[in-house]
Write a protein that holds these residues in place. Structure first.
Motif, PDB file in Angstrom:
ATOM      1  N   ALA A 115      -0.316  -6.046  -8.443  1.00 29.10           N
ATOM      2  CA  ALA A 115      -0.433  -5.663  -7.016  1.00 29.10           C
ATOM      3  C   ALA A 115      -0.804  -6.857  -6.121  1.00 29.10           C
ATOM      4  O   ALA A 115      -0.152  -7.107  -5.100  1.00 29.10           O
ATOM      5  CB  ALA A 115      -1.439  -4.528  -6.853  1.00 29.10           C
ATOM      6  N   ARG A 131       1.013  -4.312   2.905  1.00 27.69           N
ATOM      7  CA  ARG A 131      -0.291  -3.704   2.640  1.00 27.69           C
ATOM      8  C   ARG A 131      -0.370  -2.275   3.175  1.00 27.69           C
ATOM      9  O   ARG A 131      -0.771  -1.354   2.467  1.00 27.69           O
ATOM     10  CB  ARG A 131      -1.407  -4.573   3.261  1.00 27.69           C
ATOM     11  CG  ARG A 131      -2.803  -4.014   3.028  1.00 27.69           C
ATOM     12  CD  ARG A 131      -3.898  -4.848   3.677  1.00 27.69           C
ATOM     13  NE  ARG A 131      -4.221  -6.071   2.967  1.00 27.69           N
ATOM     14  CZ  ARG A 131      -4.985  -6.147   1.870  1.00 27.69           C
ATOM     15  NH1 ARG A 131      -5.498  -5.049   1.340  1.00 27.69           N
ATOM     16  NH2 ARG A 131      -5.238  -7.305   1.310  1.00 27.69           N
ATOM     17  N   LEU A 142      -5.104  -2.345  -1.924  1.00 29.64           N
ATOM     18  CA  LEU A 142      -4.413  -3.112  -2.974  1.00 29.64           C
ATOM     19  C   LEU A 142      -5.425  -3.666  -3.970  1.00 29.64           C
ATOM     20  O   LEU A 142      -5.176  -3.693  -5.178  1.00 29.64           O
ATOM     21  CB  LEU A 142      -3.637  -4.285  -2.349  1.00 29.64           C
ATOM     22  CG  LEU A 142      -2.376  -3.934  -1.565  1.00 29.64           C
ATOM     23  CD1 LEU A 142      -1.777  -5.207  -0.958  1.00 29.64           C
ATOM     24  CD2 LEU A 142      -1.342  -3.241  -2.449  1.00 29.64           C
TER      25      LEU A 142
END
Lengths: 231, 231
Positions: A115, A131, A142
């Protein structure tokens, strides 16, 4: 005939990591079709207005415009029937299940592994978009979602049937690769291009398969620009 | 021509819950072939000596003896080619993946839901055998392994691609059922026959699919004897 593929690029224009675009690039190579890629970024919605679509891949095959990676694979099988990717009848129905398996079971675990690497790989202008959309999907930040160890543990279980399949044949689709292999390989390239985190273990049949896939079609994926080339 | 299927039975001879035998019973019905089942118990190894095998299903199709549920499905497609179960080429390769998915990913989660119900369902003379072999496989006691809530939580995730597949067609294999449907349905019948524990949720496409499967072939599975008939 001109053939273009709109392809997601990252903070370096040579960094191409979309799993959906990789499916299509491998599928085109499988059919022996050359293509010119057009670098595209998440927030570049205007560039795709001609296709009435807001994501990549978008394939322009002469006059024909085709969106969505799976629809592009269908289109390629219909237009260039040699060397089927998805096939027909039961074969096509079952590869659709495999697509859902990749997207619903494999990809979320891979996302946990990379991620924050992905976030670093996208272009700075795209990061807010990345995001916001991903955090809305996950229901957490995240940073909270990023958990390589948990991702690998999940993946180990999720890939059990793939591992078993690869014990009896070199490719998921048998003696030679086809649609199912490219569907999973796209997601594997996504990880491979943006991260140094391991997602397979040496000795695992899945690892040997990934190496074989990298070498296909004159090393198309083996020669891809990755985060390792940026340092 | 005489056709017999050696079929696992439980504490009541009418209780038939082997997932592998259910695959074959549905596959035979799919081909329009009648069969007489022969009740068999885990410890009845001697009864299968003629087949040089120690598990069910064993199919005797006239002179032909075929063991292993998947090999029986292959045999049926070869011998009775109408209405393919597995198909050929890419279709067959992809249903092999689906078999691994059922056996490696779905069945272990189902086992967690019904481990102790299964133990109660097997014949008293078979229980030592059942406990010893299963505890060796799991590395813990049946009581430790039995965890319906955890099983359902795992299953909810594992079945995500099946659920997605069933949003676009009534059966996993498309407009009508075939091999993939029977492979998963066998495991579902295993749970259905021995336990009252829910494993699907009303409203889930998987639940509606299971109901459709129960009705196939004149309600072959709907009419099966279950633990509910024993009380």
């Amino acid at each position: 005939m001109a053939r273009y593929l709109y392809d997601l690029c990252g903070r370096d224009e040579r960094l191409r990591f979309s799993p959906y675009c990789w499916r299509v690039r491998m599928a085109l190579a499988h059919k022996g079709l050359s293509v010119e890629t057009v670098p595209w970024r998440f927030t570049d919605k205007q560039a795709l207005a001609f296709a009435d679509y807001d994501k990549v891949p978008v394939l322009c095959d002469g006059e024909q415009v085709v969106t969505d990676s799976y629809d592009i694979l269908c289109y390629l099988d219909t237009t260039y029937p040699e060397a089927p990717l998805l096939g027909e009848g039961l074969a096509k129905q079952r590869v659709l299940f495999f697509k859902h398996f990749v997207e619903r079971s494999v990809t979320p675990s891979l996302f946990r592994i990379v991620a924050l690497d992905l976030f670093q790989a996208v272009h700075p202008d795209d990061r807010d978009y990345f995001r916001t959309t991903r955090e809305a999907r996950f229901g957490c930040t995240l940073e909270e979602f990023h958990d390589p160890e948990r991702g690998r543990a999940e993946l180990q279980k999720v890939l059990a049937p793939v591992r078993e399949q690869l014990r009896s044949a070199p490719f998921i689709d048998g003696d030679s690769p086809a649609g199912a292999d490219y569907l999973l390989f796209g997601s594997a390239m996504w990880v491979h291009c943006v991260s140094r985190e391991p997602w397979t273990t040496p000795g695992d049949p899945v690892d040997a398969w990934f190496e074989r896939m990298l070498d296909l079609h004159d090393g198309l994926a083996r020669n891809a620009f990755t985060i390792r080339d940026l340092d």
